[in-house]
Design a protein around this motif. Sequence first.
Motif, PDB file in Angstrom:
ATOM      1  N   LEU B 104       0.876  -1.296  -0.175  1.00 20.14           N
ATOM      2  CA  LEU B 104      -0.502  -0.111   0.191  1.00 20.14           C
ATOM      3  C   LEU B 104       1.321   1.652   0.120  1.00 20.14           C
ATOM      4  O   LEU B 104       1.964   1.314   0.412  1.00 20.14           O
ATOM      5  CB  LEU B 104      -0.129  -0.543   1.204  1.00 20.14           C
ATOM      6  N   LEU B 105       0.478   2.257  -0.698  1.00 19.91           N
ATOM      7  CA  LEU B 105       1.704   3.141  -1.086  1.00 19.91           C
ATOM      8  C   LEU B 105       1.006   4.734  -0.605  1.00 19.91           C
ATOM      9  O   LEU B 105       1.443   5.743  -1.000  1.00 19.91           O
ATOM     10  CB  LEU B 105       1.757   2.772  -3.101  1.00 19.91           C
ATOM     11  N   GLY B 154      -6.717  23.017  -2.232  1.00 16.60           N
ATOM     12  CA  GLY B 154      -6.292  23.199  -3.360  1.00 16.60           C
ATOM     13  C   GLY B 154      -7.455  22.053  -4.284  1.00 16.60           C
ATOM     14  O   GLY B 154      -8.319  22.422  -3.716  1.00 16.60           O
ATOM     15  N   ASP B 155      -7.288  21.569  -5.448  1.00 19.91           N
ATOM     16  CA  ASP B 155      -8.031  21.876  -6.249  1.00 19.91           C
ATOM     17  C   ASP B 155      -8.510  19.983  -6.180  1.00 19.91           C
ATOM     18  O   ASP B 155      -9.083  19.407  -7.751  1.00 19.91           O
ATOM     19  CB  ASP B 155      -7.703  22.097  -7.813  1.00 19.91           C
ATOM     20  N   ILE B 156      -8.366  19.482  -5.490  1.00 19.42           N
ATOM     21  CA  ILE B 156      -8.454  18.340  -5.922  1.00 19.42           C
ATOM     22  C   ILE B 156      -8.707  16.886  -4.487  1.00 19.42           C
ATOM     23  O   ILE B 156      -8.073  17.916  -3.485  1.00 19.42           O
ATOM     24  CB  ILE B 156      -7.022  17.204  -6.321  1.00 19.42           C
ATOM     25  N   ARG B 157     -10.021  16.559  -4.152  1.00 23.82           N
ATOM     26  CA  ARG B 157     -10.172  15.546  -2.730  1.00 23.82           C
ATOM     27  C   ARG B 157      -9.419  14.401  -2.964  1.00 23.82           C
ATOM     28  O   ARG B 157      -9.655  13.165  -3.761  1.00 23.82           O
ATOM     29  CB  ARG B 157     -11.719  16.006  -2.549  1.00 23.82           C
ATOM     30  N   GLU B 158      -8.312  14.331  -2.159  1.00 25.90           N
ATOM     31  CA  GLU B 158      -7.493  13.130  -1.872  1.00 25.90           C
ATOM     32  C   GLU B 158      -7.713  12.217  -0.909  1.00 25.90           C
ATOM     33  O   GLU B 158      -7.496  12.820   0.313  1.00 25.90           O
ATOM     34  CB  GLU B 158      -6.500  13.297  -3.007  1.00 25.90           C
ATOM     35  N   VAL B 159      -7.874  11.067  -1.106  1.00 20.80           N
ATOM     36  CA  VAL B 159      -8.022  10.390   0.528  1.00 20.80           C
ATOM     37  C   VAL B 159      -7.075   8.321  -0.379  1.00 20.80           C
ATOM     38  O   VAL B 159      -7.136   8.747  -1.575  1.00 20.80           O
ATOM     39  CB  VAL B 159      -9.991   9.679   0.674  1.00 20.80           C
ATOM     40  N   SER B 160      -6.866   7.774   0.794  1.00 18.85           N
ATOM     41  CA  SER B 160      -6.114   7.008   0.346  1.00 18.85           C
ATOM     42  C   SER B 160      -6.993   4.948   1.751  1.00 18.85           C
ATOM     43  O   SER B 160      -6.457   6.100   2.687  1.00 18.85           O
ATOM     44  CB  SER B 160      -4.223   6.499   1.111  1.00 18.85           C
ATOM     45  N   LEU B 161      -6.843   4.692   0.873  1.00 14.39           N
ATOM     46  CA  LEU B 161      -7.834   3.090   1.696  1.00 14.39           C
ATOM     47  C   LEU B 161      -6.775   2.180   1.651  1.00 14.39           C
ATOM     48  O   LEU B 161      -5.969   1.826   0.506  1.00 14.39           O
ATOM     49  CB  LEU B 161      -9.074   3.431   0.107  1.00 14.39           C
ATOM     50  N   ASN B 162      -6.758   1.122   2.759  1.00 11.44           N
ATOM     51  CA  ASN B 162      -6.371   0.542   2.511  1.00 11.44           C
ATOM     52  C   ASN B 162      -7.536  -0.817   3.497  1.00 11.44           C
ATOM     53  O   ASN B 162      -7.989  -0.489   4.295  1.00 11.44           O
ATOM     54  CB  ASN B 162      -5.376  -0.199   3.991  1.00 11.44           C
ATOM     55  N   GLY B 163      -8.335  -1.770   2.678  1.00 18.00           N
ATOM     56  CA  GLY B 163      -9.530  -2.012   2.597  1.00 18.00           C
ATOM     57  C   GLY B 163     -10.455  -1.953   2.279  1.00 18.00           C
ATOM     58  O   GLY B 163     -10.611  -2.140   1.289  1.00 18.00           O
ATOM     59  N   GLU B 164     -11.935  -1.657   2.096  1.00 16.78           N
ATOM     60  CA  GLU B 164     -12.748  -1.797   2.322  1.00 16.78           C
ATOM     61  C   GLU B 164     -13.596  -0.914   2.256  1.00 16.78           C
ATOM     62  O   GLU B 164     -13.880  -0.638   3.820  1.00 16.78           O
ATOM     63  CB  GLU B 164     -13.901  -3.312   1.610  1.00 16.78           C
ATOM     64  N   HIS B 180      -6.568   6.439  -4.107  1.00 17.77           N
ATOM     65  CA  HIS B 180      -5.415   5.800  -4.204  1.00 17.77           C
ATOM     66  C   HIS B 180      -5.311   4.801  -2.890  1.00 17.77           C
ATOM     67  O   HIS B 180      -5.715   4.889  -1.508  1.00 17.77           O
ATOM     68  CB  HIS B 180      -4.328   6.755  -3.271  1.00 17.77           C
ATOM     69  N   ALA B 181      -5.749   3.160  -3.897  1.00 21.49           N
ATOM     70  CA  ALA B 181      -6.014   2.625  -3.042  1.00 21.49           C
ATOM     71  C   ALA B 181      -5.051   1.506  -3.627  1.00 21.49           C
ATOM     72  O   ALA B 181      -5.058   0.708  -4.993  1.00 21.49           O
ATOM     73  CB  ALA B 181      -7.477   1.528  -3.837  1.00 21.49           C
ATOM     74  N   GLY B 182      -3.618   1.137  -2.844  1.00 21.23           N
ATOM     75  CA  GLY B 182      -2.679   0.800  -3.491  1.00 21.23           C
ATOM     76  C   GLY B 182      -2.161   1.051  -5.399  1.00 21.23           C
ATOM     77  O   GLY B 182      -1.966   1.736  -5.189  1.00 21.23           O
ATOM     78  N   PRO B 183      -2.143   0.252  -5.752  1.00 24.51           N
ATOM     79  CA  PRO B 183      -1.631  -0.004  -7.322  1.00 24.51           C
ATOM     80  C   PRO B 183      -2.709   1.186  -7.929  1.00 24.51           C
ATOM     81  O   PRO B 183      -2.745   0.741  -9.496  1.00 24.51           O
ATOM     82  CB  PRO B 183      -1.298  -0.936  -7.228  1.00 24.51           C
ATOM     83  N   ALA B 184      -4.344   1.496  -7.638  1.00 26.30           N
ATOM     84  CA  ALA B 184      -4.914   2.052  -8.373  1.00 26.30           C
ATOM     85  C   ALA B 184      -5.426   3.313  -8.237  1.00 26.30           C
ATOM     86  O   ALA B 184      -5.205   3.410  -6.904  1.00 26.30           O
ATOM     87  CB  ALA B 184      -5.854   0.913  -8.196  1.00 26.30           C
TER      88      ALA B 184
END
Lengths: 190, 333
Positions: B104-105, B154-164, B180-184
């Motif tokens: 997970l990145l 900024g002009d983007i809403r970003e979150v990262s997920l590990n799991g479901e 951002h979900a690992g490689p996707a």
Amino acid sequence: MNTQTDLELMSRIAGNDENAFSILFHRYYSALCLFATHFLQDDEQSRELVQELFVQLWEKRRQIRVHRSVKSYLFRMVKNQLINLANHRKVEQRYAEMILSENIDVSPSQYFMEVDLHLKIEASINALPARRREIFRLSRERGLSYREIAGQLHISVKTVETQMGLALRQLRSDLKEYRHLLIGISIFKK
Amino acid sequence: MGTPKDNTNEKWAALAKQLFDEPAPDKAQPGEDAWDEQELQQICETARQVDLHLHQRRFAATRDYPAVEAIIRKQNRPVLWRLNRFWMRIAALVALVLLLGSVLLWTAQSNWQTVAPESAVTDNYGRTRIELADGSVVTLNRGSRLDYPDQFKGDIREVSLNGEAFFEVRPNAAKAFVIHAGPANIRVVGTSFNVNARPTSGEVAVVVESGKVEVSAANRTDKAGALMLSPGQRGLLVGSASVFEKSTNIDPNYLAWKTHSFQFEKTSLEEVIKQLNKVYNVHIVTADPAMDQLLLTAHFDDRPIRFILEVIAMTHKLTIQQTDAEAYLLSKK
């Protein structure tokens, strides 16, 4: 009648309200025990079963979602637990057969009464003359036959018959105003 | 009400005997004709209620409650958010299921270094509901983790997920929502969706319920690498591939973790058990591998695991053995 309140209790329980949990417990505990013991024929085991059910209800309070009747939900939980016990042969053979063979008819109204009615009945029984009350309790609480009551109290069977008739008449008259709560069907076998 | 005027004590005694004496007399209801039928029914009901009252006194709640109270006090745990009904009703404008592999990145690329990201973690008991700064709502499955900022800069809403997780994104065309979900990477302009990223399966699957979702591999930055998914479609990113593959979603139960609703249509017991184990966090096994091929057709709507097992057992004449708190063994009778 209680549906709204029950659902409110459930939602308060989901929010960790122990007080709401206690109210729900007190409202349904004895009825659920009675339902369980009808099939288990064992008061102690029934107690355990229902207590465990309430502990689970508390543990899973955030997952449980009841949409309509909390009462039916609780009775269904007991029913499932009964089937579970029967499957694990923790129930006497003949009762296990009864549980598993018949579909247990979960009809809460056969076991559950509003608190008001409980209080009223208690008062009516206490209003019976002492001797009549004693005879009545031996019959209804202890399940003794008229003959056994007569033997125990050293009176004639005829006296038991008369006193039981008078008790029934008096209770009927006392509780008549509660007629609107009656569901209109009798479960007494003829 | 037609109460008979001439109720003699004998008449009441006869009725009482009929109702109360054990064993019940064989004689066919002496004097029953003398009672008004409605009256008789009501008396019987009164008698039944009195019996009910007396029998219930054996189980005094006030006496038994302290024991139960002691147990629940001891077991009180910190509380997670509770899913509200509104949330459960959201059949999702867009649902994405991501089965995410290995690493997970989420720490890598992000524009929120200036803001301390918050993190929400579920335990094994349930789902967590998180409300994001922009009003979007995320429901996390158990064992899952979402990293998100206090405020979206900024002009983007970003979150990262590990799991479901399941996302309901507040629409904002000027500020895209990216997971951002690992490689996707999953990009949504404004809608709802469900994300699962578990570092075990080595793949990311995105299923769309409705709306449009753009998915791309994190290692592709060019527009050509992006794939647009429509309702009913499923995008799959396998291993280290750089493009998603598009197909039609055939799993009716991909949202079962959230809804606890299952549809089985001639589904093998093996598959049924796999899904139940995942959703209910239980460990169900069969005694005999041959049983795995038994077929089940059923619909369950938010029923306890025990109930579902009972139905399966009844359908195929199996016995259920609870071998541990959350472990069950199914075997042939």
